[in-house]
Design a protein around this motif. Structure first.
Motif, mmCIF file in Angstrom:
data_model
loop_
_atom_site.group_PDB
_atom_site.id
_atom_site.type_symbol
_atom_site.label_atom_id
_atom_site.label_comp_id
_atom_site.label_asym_id
_atom_site.label_seq_id
_atom_site.Cartn_x
_atom_site.Cartn_y
_atom_site.Cartn_z
ATOM 1 N N ILE A 46 0.673 -1.279 0.058
ATOM 2 C CA ILE A 46 0.014 0.045 -0.003
ATOM 3 C C ILE A 46 0.751 1.366 0.165
ATOM 4 C CG2 ILE A 46 -1.608 1.307 1.421
ATOM 5 C CD1 ILE A 46 -2.709 -1.571 2.358
ATOM 6 N N LEU A 47 1.951 1.380 0.818
ATOM 7 C CA LEU A 47 2.683 2.351 0.926
ATOM 8 C C LEU A 47 3.345 2.745 -0.370
ATOM 9 C CD1 LEU A 47 4.384 1.762 4.449
ATOM 10 C CD2 LEU A 47 2.894 3.633 3.828
ATOM 11 N N LYS A 48 3.723 1.702 -1.267
ATOM 12 C CA LYS A 48 4.539 1.619 -2.349
ATOM 13 C C LYS A 48 3.586 1.829 -3.529
ATOM 14 C CE LYS A 48 7.148 -1.382 -5.599
ATOM 15 N NZ LYS A 48 7.751 -2.474 -5.717
ATOM 16 N N HIS A 49 2.660 1.772 -3.627
ATOM 17 C CA HIS A 49 1.488 1.726 -4.998
ATOM 18 C C HIS A 49 0.472 2.719 -4.519
ATOM 19 C CE1 HIS A 49 3.490 -1.693 -7.152
ATOM 20 N NE2 HIS A 49 3.572 -2.355 -5.923
ATOM 21 N N LYS A 50 0.120 3.052 -3.237
ATOM 22 C CA LYS A 50 -0.899 4.056 -3.098
ATOM 23 C C LYS A 50 -2.115 3.645 -3.744
ATOM 24 C CE LYS A 50 2.332 7.430 -1.507
ATOM 25 N NZ LYS A 50 3.342 6.430 -1.419
ATOM 26 N N PRO A 51 -2.798 2.441 -3.539
ATOM 27 C CA PRO A 51 -4.033 2.298 -4.362
ATOM 28 C C PRO A 51 -5.267 2.979 -3.946
ATOM 29 C CG PRO A 51 -3.476 0.564 -2.584
ATOM 30 C CD PRO A 51 -2.515 1.434 -2.692
ATOM 31 N N LYS A 52 -6.260 3.331 -4.822
ATOM 32 C CA LYS A 52 -7.381 3.880 -4.407
ATOM 33 C C LYS A 52 -8.391 2.978 -3.764
ATOM 34 C CE LYS A 52 -7.434 7.461 -8.111
ATOM 35 N NZ LYS A 52 -8.113 8.059 -9.241
ATOM 36 N N ASP A 53 -8.626 1.731 -4.228
ATOM 37 C CA ASP A 53 -9.246 0.762 -3.510
ATOM 38 C C ASP A 53 -8.328 -0.300 -2.883
ATOM 39 O OD1 ASP A 53 -10.830 -1.378 -2.810
ATOM 40 O OD2 ASP A 53 -12.136 -1.219 -4.901
ATOM 41 N N VAL A 54 -8.007 -0.084 -1.646
ATOM 42 C CA VAL A 54 -7.273 -0.977 -0.801
ATOM 43 C C VAL A 54 -7.604 -2.340 -0.683
ATOM 44 C CG1 VAL A 54 -6.352 -1.427 1.382
ATOM 45 C CG2 VAL A 54 -6.110 0.729 0.601
ATOM 46 N N VAL A 55 -8.750 -2.620 -0.823
ATOM 47 C CA VAL A 55 -9.544 -4.012 -0.380
ATOM 48 C C VAL A 55 -9.116 -4.898 -1.831
ATOM 49 C CG1 VAL A 55 -11.274 -5.413 -0.126
ATOM 50 C CG2 VAL A 55 -10.823 -3.578 1.494
ATOM 51 N N THR A 56 -9.673 -4.354 -2.791
ATOM 52 C CA THR A 56 -9.627 -4.921 -4.202
ATOM 53 C C THR A 56 -8.140 -5.271 -4.519
ATOM 54 O OG1 THR A 56 -11.543 -4.030 -4.956
ATOM 55 C CG2 THR A 56 -10.066 -4.865 -6.605
ATOM 56 N N PHE A 57 -7.268 -4.274 -4.401
ATOM 57 C CA PHE A 57 -5.818 -4.224 -4.499
ATOM 58 C C PHE A 57 -4.997 -5.280 -3.698
ATOM 59 C CE2 PHE A 57 -1.592 -2.896 -2.904
ATOM 60 C CZ PHE A 57 -0.834 -2.626 -4.212
ATOM 61 N N LEU A 58 -5.414 -5.346 -2.263
ATOM 62 C CA LEU A 58 -4.899 -6.382 -1.602
ATOM 63 C C LEU A 58 -5.273 -7.816 -1.991
ATOM 64 C CD1 LEU A 58 -4.854 -4.842 2.049
ATOM 65 C CD2 LEU A 58 -2.883 -5.134 0.309
ATOM 66 N N LYS A 59 -6.690 -7.958 -2.570
ATOM 67 C CA LYS A 59 -6.951 -9.201 -2.919
ATOM 68 C C LYS A 59 -6.273 -9.961 -4.024
ATOM 69 C CE LYS A 59 -11.885 -9.290 -1.360
ATOM 70 N NZ LYS A 59 -13.274 -9.054 -1.699
ATOM 71 N N LYS A 60 -5.823 -8.878 -4.963
ATOM 72 C CA LYS A 60 -5.051 -9.396 -6.116
ATOM 73 C C LYS A 60 -3.607 -9.602 -5.819
ATOM 74 C CE LYS A 60 -7.858 -6.719 -9.607
ATOM 75 N NZ LYS A 60 -7.598 -5.498 -10.608
ATOM 76 N N LYS A 61 -3.002 -8.529 -4.958
ATOM 77 C CA LYS A 61 -1.840 -8.953 -4.361
ATOM 78 C C LYS A 61 -1.571 -10.291 -3.837
ATOM 79 C CE LYS A 61 1.112 -5.589 -5.724
ATOM 80 N NZ LYS A 61 1.793 -5.828 -6.687
ATOM 81 N N PHE A 62 -2.253 -10.626 -3.032
ATOM 82 C CA PHE A 62 -2.551 -11.867 -2.024
ATOM 83 C C PHE A 62 -2.604 -13.180 -3.116
ATOM 84 C CE2 PHE A 62 -2.664 -9.194 2.087
ATOM 85 C CZ PHE A 62 -1.563 -9.849 2.420
ATOM 86 N N SER A 63 -3.352 -13.095 -4.038
ATOM 87 C CA SER A 63 -3.541 -14.172 -4.904
ATOM 88 C C SER A 63 -2.712 -14.711 -5.743
ATOM 89 C CB SER A 63 -4.915 -13.823 -5.962
ATOM 90 O OG SER A 63 -4.636 -12.688 -6.613
ATOM 91 N N LYS A 64 -1.689 -13.725 -5.854
ATOM 92 C CA LYS A 64 -0.334 -13.749 -6.804
ATOM 93 C C LYS A 64 0.957 -14.132 -5.937
ATOM 94 C CE LYS A 64 -2.134 -10.606 -10.229
ATOM 95 N NZ LYS A 64 -1.977 -9.271 -10.801
ATOM 96 N N ILE A 65 0.819 -14.452 -4.672
ATOM 97 C CA ILE A 65 2.016 -14.741 -3.990
ATOM 98 C C ILE A 65 1.923 -15.770 -2.714
ATOM 99 C CG2 ILE A 65 1.616 -12.821 -2.027
ATOM 100 C CD1 ILE A 65 4.752 -12.323 -2.311
ATOM 101 N N SER A 66 2.701 -16.243 -2.556
ATOM 102 C CA SER A 66 2.756 -17.344 -1.577
ATOM 103 C C SER A 66 3.173 -16.925 -0.228
ATOM 104 C CB SER A 66 3.363 -18.604 -1.931
ATOM 105 O OG SER A 66 4.861 -18.432 -1.767
ATOM 106 N N TYR A 67 2.574 -17.593 1.026
ATOM 107 C CA TYR A 67 3.123 -17.180 2.347
ATOM 108 C C TYR A 67 4.838 -17.394 2.362
ATOM 109 C CZ TYR A 67 4.423 -16.888 7.085
ATOM 110 O OH TYR A 67 5.077 -16.862 8.276
ATOM 111 N N LYS A 68 5.296 -18.441 1.581
ATOM 112 C CA LYS A 68 6.636 -18.535 1.583
ATOM 113 C C LYS A 68 7.568 -17.373 1.169
ATOM 114 C CE LYS A 68 10.252 -21.973 0.251
ATOM 115 N NZ LYS A 68 10.578 -23.413 -0.271
ATOM 116 N N LYS A 69 7.282 -16.838 -0.018
ATOM 117 C CA LYS A 69 7.714 -15.603 -0.609
ATOM 118 C C LYS A 69 7.570 -14.436 0.243
ATOM 119 C CE LYS A 69 7.723 -17.038 -5.400
ATOM 120 N NZ LYS A 69 7.058 -16.983 -7.021
ATOM 121 N N ILE A 70 6.288 -14.182 0.972
ATOM 122 C CA ILE A 70 6.051 -13.256 1.536
ATOM 123 C C ILE A 70 7.176 -13.178 2.936
ATOM 124 C CG2 ILE A 70 4.677 -12.097 3.380
ATOM 125 C CD1 ILE A 70 2.240 -12.873 1.472
#
Length: 216
Positions: A46-70
């Motif tokens: 969020i700090l990096k991309h400053k999205p207008k719709d935080v919830v939609t943005f985070l849903k997409k971000k988390f769908s593309k990454i594994s916990y291991k990578k996080i």
């Protein structure tokens, strides 16, 4: 002997819960999930991309990454630390992260989950924790430890101020506040070194694993 083991580790900021959770996860071969890292990852994005719709943005971000990578990322900057306490108050964000945690937990019968609402919210029903630990540390010691972790790059008094604010936000937030459940075992890390912490936690875990009820 109990076959599966689910452990909840809750506690205040810089209370030593990450250290304790790591040690017992390694000793008992448990999958370790640090919920704080999920919130820190969300904060970083969020700090990096400053999205207008935080919830939609985070849903997409988390769908593309594994916990291991996080978990392999560096997410402990002071900027993230200041922001994450506010983000954690957002109910919709909490629902996204809670869902991710519960999906991981359902797939793993031997797991240690670390955070601030694990025993009270995430593992309070099926699946329910076998053991809950609650970590506390005097602010002076917690501040010093975090200051060292940050390689003394910012003033110690600023670290102390940040930790006080984070714990205040965690305890006073409306949604899933930080709280010690009744049966949680208190671990006061300002009184224990790592060896003593592991010994105390191991005693409680072994008691749960190997206890045989008297049926005579």
């Amino acid at each position: 002997m109990k076959k599966n083991l689910i452990i909840a580790c809750d506690g205040e900021a810089a209370s030593g819960k990450s250290t304790g959770a790591k040690m017992i996860s390694r000793k008992y071969k448990l999958l370790l999930i640090n919920s704080g890292l999920l919130y820190r990852y969300a904060s970083k994005q969020i700090l990096k991309h400053k999205p207008k719709d935080v919830v939609t943005f985070l849903k997409k971000k988390f769908s593309k990454i594994s916990y291991k990578k996080i978990s392999s990322q560096n997410l402990h900057s002071e900027e993230i630390s200041r922001y994450v306490g506010y983000l954690a108050q957002n109910k919709k964000v909490r629902l996204i992260i809670n869902k991710i945690q519960k999906e991981i937990i359902k797939k793993n019968k031997n797991i240690c989950v670390e955070g601030r609402d694990i025993a009270s919210k995430i593992l309070n029903k099926k699946p329910k924790y076998d053991i809950a630990f609650y970590f506390k540390c005097k602010i002076e010691i917690a501040s010093y430890r975090r200051w060292v972790d940050l390689k003394k790059k910012i003033p110690l008094k600023e670290v102390k101020k940040s930790l006080k604010l984070r714990t205040k936000l965690d305890k006073e937030r409306i949604h899933s506040p930080l709280t010690k459940v009744k049966d949680a075992i208190l671990i006061e890390t300002h009184k224990l070194n790592k060896k003593e912490m592991l010994k105390k936690m191991s005693f409680e875990i072994d008691k749960k694993l190997f206890y045989q009820p008297n049926i005579d």
